[in-house]
Design a protein around this motif. Sequence first.
Motif, PDB file in Angstrom:
ATOM      1  N   ILE A   1     -72.149  81.575  24.956  1.00 12.91           N
ATOM      2  CA  ILE A   1     -71.913  80.756  25.858  1.00 12.91           C
ATOM      3  C   ILE A   1     -70.848  79.384  25.194  1.00 12.91           C
ATOM      4  CG2 ILE A   1     -72.994  78.201  26.994  1.00 12.91           C
ATOM      5  CD1 ILE A   1     -75.676  79.977  26.701  1.00 12.91           C
ATOM      6  N   VAL A   2     -69.837  79.433  26.061  1.00 11.64           N
ATOM      7  CA  VAL A   2     -68.721  78.580  25.818  1.00 11.64           C
ATOM      8  C   VAL A   2     -68.955  77.203  26.612  1.00 11.64           C
ATOM      9  CG1 VAL A   2     -66.290  78.216  25.616  1.00 11.64           C
ATOM     10  CG2 VAL A   2     -67.397  80.346  25.044  1.00 11.64           C
ATOM     11  N   SER A   3     -68.815  76.070  26.145  1.00 15.20           N
ATOM     12  CA  SER A   3     -68.868  74.710  26.628  1.00 15.20           C
ATOM     13  C   SER A   3     -67.946  73.980  25.856  1.00 15.20           C
ATOM     14  CB  SER A   3     -70.106  74.243  26.787  1.00 15.20           C
ATOM     15  OG  SER A   3     -71.022  74.047  25.274  1.00 15.20           O
ATOM     16  N   LYS A   4     -67.716  72.603  26.296  1.00 14.10           N
ATOM     17  CA  LYS A   4     -66.994  71.351  25.716  1.00 14.10           C
ATOM     18  C   LYS A   4     -67.777  70.939  24.599  1.00 14.10           C
ATOM     19  CE  LYS A   4     -64.862  68.835  28.623  1.00 14.10           C
ATOM     20  NZ  LYS A   4     -64.577  67.970  29.615  1.00 14.10           N
ATOM     21  N   LYS A   5     -67.168  70.498  23.590  1.00 15.42           N
ATOM     22  CA  LYS A   5     -67.914  69.799  22.393  1.00 15.42           C
ATOM     23  C   LYS A   5     -68.342  68.502  22.700  1.00 15.42           C
ATOM     24  CE  LYS A   5     -65.357  71.826  18.419  1.00 15.42           C
ATOM     25  NZ  LYS A   5     -64.394  71.528  17.185  1.00 15.42           N
ATOM     26  N   ASP A   6     -67.805  67.974  23.905  1.00 14.86           N
ATOM     27  CA  ASP A   6     -68.346  66.463  23.878  1.00 14.86           C
ATOM     28  C   ASP A   6     -69.673  66.737  25.140  1.00 14.86           C
ATOM     29  OD1 ASP A   6     -67.198  67.161  26.192  1.00 14.86           O
ATOM     30  OD2 ASP A   6     -65.581  65.585  26.326  1.00 14.86           O
ATOM     31  N   ALA A   7     -69.782  67.803  25.237  1.00 16.28           N
ATOM     32  CA  ALA A   7     -70.972  68.240  26.351  1.00 16.28           C
ATOM     33  C   ALA A   7     -71.596  69.681  25.949  1.00 16.28           C
ATOM     34  CB  ALA A   7     -70.611  68.038  27.915  1.00 16.28           C
ATOM     35  N   PRO A   8     -72.007  69.793  24.768  1.00 16.50           N
ATOM     36  CA  PRO A   8     -72.353  71.096  24.108  1.00 16.50           C
ATOM     37  C   PRO A   8     -73.628  71.431  24.911  1.00 16.50           C
ATOM     38  CG  PRO A   8     -72.802  69.533  22.643  1.00 16.50           C
ATOM     39  CD  PRO A   8     -72.064  68.785  23.762  1.00 16.50           C
ATOM     40  N   ILE A   9     -73.498  72.811  25.011  1.00 17.27           N
ATOM     41  CA  ILE A   9     -74.754  73.753  25.586  1.00 17.27           C
ATOM     42  C   ILE A   9     -74.866  74.582  24.518  1.00 17.27           C
ATOM     43  CG2 ILE A   9     -75.766  75.180  27.471  1.00 17.27           C
ATOM     44  CD1 ILE A   9     -73.886  73.890  29.394  1.00 17.27           C
ATOM     45  N   LYS A  10     -76.305  74.443  23.998  1.00 15.80           N
ATOM     46  CA  LYS A  10     -76.471  75.416  22.627  1.00 15.80           C
ATOM     47  C   LYS A  10     -77.256  76.634  22.899  1.00 15.80           C
ATOM     48  CE  LYS A  10     -76.545  71.123  20.170  1.00 15.80           C
ATOM     49  NZ  LYS A  10     -76.981  70.150  18.942  1.00 15.80           N
ATOM     50  N   ASN A  11     -77.998  76.840  24.050  1.00 16.66           N
ATOM     51  CA  ASN A  11     -78.526  78.081  24.396  1.00 16.66           C
ATOM     52  C   ASN A  11     -78.765  78.265  25.826  1.00 16.66           C
ATOM     53  OD1 ASN A  11     -81.000  76.436  25.053  1.00 16.66           O
ATOM     54  ND2 ASN A  11     -81.392  76.033  22.911  1.00 16.66           N
ATOM     55  N   ALA A  12     -79.411  79.278  26.460  1.00 12.17           N
ATOM     56  CA  ALA A  12     -79.490  79.493  27.873  1.00 12.17           C
ATOM     57  C   ALA A  12     -80.614  78.402  28.374  1.00 12.17           C
ATOM     58  CB  ALA A  12     -80.036  81.011  28.000  1.00 12.17           C
TER      59      ALA A  12
ATOM     60  N   LYS B   1     -62.603  72.870  31.573  1.00 11.12           N
ATOM     61  CA  LYS B   1     -61.889  71.524  30.922  1.00 11.12           C
ATOM     62  C   LYS B   1     -61.592  70.589  31.910  1.00 11.12           C
ATOM     63  CE  LYS B   1     -58.909  72.181  27.811  1.00 11.12           C
ATOM     64  NZ  LYS B   1     -57.618  72.344  26.946  1.00 11.12           N
ATOM     65  N   SER B   2     -61.844  70.995  33.289  1.00 10.64           N
ATOM     66  CA  SER B   2     -61.356  70.253  34.681  1.00 10.64           C
ATOM     67  C   SER B   2     -62.944  69.795  35.066  1.00 10.64           C
ATOM     68  CB  SER B   2     -60.736  70.759  35.595  1.00 10.64           C
ATOM     69  OG  SER B   2     -59.418  71.485  35.215  1.00 10.64           O
ATOM     70  N   ASN B   3     -63.985  70.049  34.275  1.00 12.46           N
ATOM     71  CA  ASN B   3     -65.270  69.551  34.545  1.00 12.46           C
ATOM     72  C   ASN B   3     -65.941  70.048  35.863  1.00 12.46           C
ATOM     73  OD1 ASN B   3     -65.598  67.917  32.285  1.00 12.46           O
ATOM     74  ND2 ASN B   3     -64.289  66.326  33.304  1.00 12.46           N
ATOM     75  N   ARG B   4     -65.200  71.381  36.461  1.00  9.41           N
ATOM     76  CA  ARG B   4     -65.773  71.836  37.759  1.00  9.41           C
ATOM     77  C   ARG B   4     -66.989  72.630  37.344  1.00  9.41           C
ATOM     78  NH1 ARG B   4     -60.419  70.951  39.647  1.00  9.41           N
ATOM     79  NH2 ARG B   4     -59.598  73.144  38.108  1.00  9.41           N
ATOM     80  N   ILE B   5     -67.043  73.358  36.054  1.00  8.47           N
ATOM     81  CA  ILE B   5     -68.289  74.020  35.837  1.00  8.47           C
ATOM     82  C   ILE B   5     -68.451  73.573  34.199  1.00  8.47           C
ATOM     83  CG2 ILE B   5     -67.463  76.101  36.831  1.00  8.47           C
ATOM     84  CD1 ILE B   5     -66.713  77.460  34.253  1.00  8.47           C
ATOM     85  N   ASP B   6     -69.938  73.692  33.752  1.00 10.42           N
ATOM     86  CA  ASP B   6     -70.452  73.066  32.672  1.00 10.42           C
ATOM     87  C   ASP B   6     -70.328  74.139  31.474  1.00 10.42           C
ATOM     88  OD1 ASP B   6     -71.475  70.504  33.794  1.00 10.42           O
ATOM     89  OD2 ASP B   6     -72.622  72.230  35.054  1.00 10.42           O
ATOM     90  N   ALA B   7     -70.073  75.420  31.786  1.00  6.52           N
ATOM     91  CA  ALA B   7     -70.197  76.462  30.733  1.00  6.52           C
ATOM     92  C   ALA B   7     -69.480  77.785  31.317  1.00  6.52           C
ATOM     93  CB  ALA B   7     -71.513  76.464  29.649  1.00  6.52           C
ATOM     94  N   ALA B   8     -69.350  78.806  30.284  1.00  3.85           N
ATOM     95  CA  ALA B   8     -68.937  80.030  30.660  1.00  3.85           C
ATOM     96  C   ALA B   8     -69.695  81.099  29.654  1.00  3.85           C
ATOM     97  CB  ALA B   8     -67.475  80.141  30.673  1.00  3.85           C
ATOM     98  N   ILE B   9     -70.161  81.955  30.206  1.00  5.59           N
ATOM     99  CA  ILE B   9     -70.501  83.070  29.383  1.00  5.59           C
ATOM    100  C   ILE B   9     -69.277  84.251  29.054  1.00  5.59           C
ATOM    101  CG2 ILE B   9     -72.329  84.852  29.095  1.00  5.59           C
ATOM    102  CD1 ILE B   9     -74.326  83.378  30.755  1.00  5.59           C
ATOM    103  N   ILE B  10     -69.173  84.248  27.924  1.00  8.86           N
ATOM    104  CA  ILE B  10     -68.006  85.209  27.482  1.00  8.86           C
ATOM    105  C   ILE B  10     -68.301  85.918  26.199  1.00  8.86           C
ATOM    106  CG2 ILE B  10     -65.639  85.057  26.779  1.00  8.86           C
ATOM    107  CD1 ILE B  10     -65.335  82.523  28.161  1.00  8.86           C
ATOM    108  N   GLU B  11     -67.825  87.350  26.151  1.00  6.97           N
ATOM    109  CA  GLU B  11     -68.180  88.130  24.863  1.00  6.97           C
ATOM    110  C   GLU B  11     -67.667  87.403  23.652  1.00  6.97           C
ATOM    111  OE1 GLU B  11     -66.254  92.159  23.580  1.00  6.97           O
ATOM    112  OE2 GLU B  11     -67.367  92.332  25.507  1.00  6.97           O
ATOM    113  N   ASP B  12     -68.421  87.556  22.540  1.00  7.13           N
ATOM    114  CA  ASP B  12     -68.083  86.774  21.401  1.00  7.13           C
ATOM    115  C   ASP B  12     -66.646  86.782  20.890  1.00  7.13           C
ATOM    116  OD1 ASP B  12     -68.598  89.483  20.732  1.00  7.13           O
ATOM    117  OD2 ASP B  12     -69.989  89.016  19.092  1.00  7.13           O
TER     118      ASP B  12
END
Length: 269
Positions: free
Chosen positions: A135-146, A192-203
Amino acid sequence: MKLKKWLSVTAIGLLTAGVLAACGAGEGTSNGGASSDDKDKKVLVMGTSADYPPFEYIDTAKGDSEAIGFDVDLAKAIGKKLGYDVQVKDMEFGGLIPALQSNKVDLVLAGMTPTEKRKKNVDFSDVYYEAKNMIVSKKDAPIKNAEELKGKTVGVQTSSIQADEAKEIAKEVDGVNVTTRDRIPELIQEMKSNRIDAAIIEDTVAKGYVNKDKSLQMSDTGRPDSSKGSAIAFPKDSKLTNDFNRELKKMKENGELDKLIVKWFDDQK
């Protein structure tokens, strides 16, 4: 009358010769991905989605226009061993399997996971690389797990294995909204434009983006089945599947594959 008849016969003969010459000019080459089982063919067209560094991407910062990366090097290395020149055709990820089915490309290397659903439409080589979804997210709004995706919007690439995982997460976690984009850079920009909160991407791909952009962070999904492998896709019943598997096995045994992995992934870790 005789003159007209002679002219007509001559014209027909010239036209026929021209048609035959035109047909003969394409022999031994891949016309956009003709049958990969043609014995005289010396060119293979590799379909990919060149937005997935370090697997495949176009380094626009260096002014490049052709795709490079681990998958490109792997395809060209095996192709050379088999006597083929490999040409790369960039397209959207969701169009890769249809391109195989319609003979527009001869093989696909795009970090693609050999799922049971995909196996109904194409054949796969042995797995050449193991990876894990993050899960990739912004550091100022981190998402740490599903679980922390509850009530959030998560982006995934269209027709990807990550899209399938996001759907599974949405079944397990309330309020998860899944949205798709054709290219990975679009997901990063949307985040980065705050239209989505996170993305799931291969490591490995996620590491590349996080290393380049310090405003991003990544976390494990926390799900046990998030590990995935990548394989080469071929049209059903293509002889290339066995040919590539044979050379891929040799590359694993003699260390050539490890060298490519170090070349493209070492700076991602």
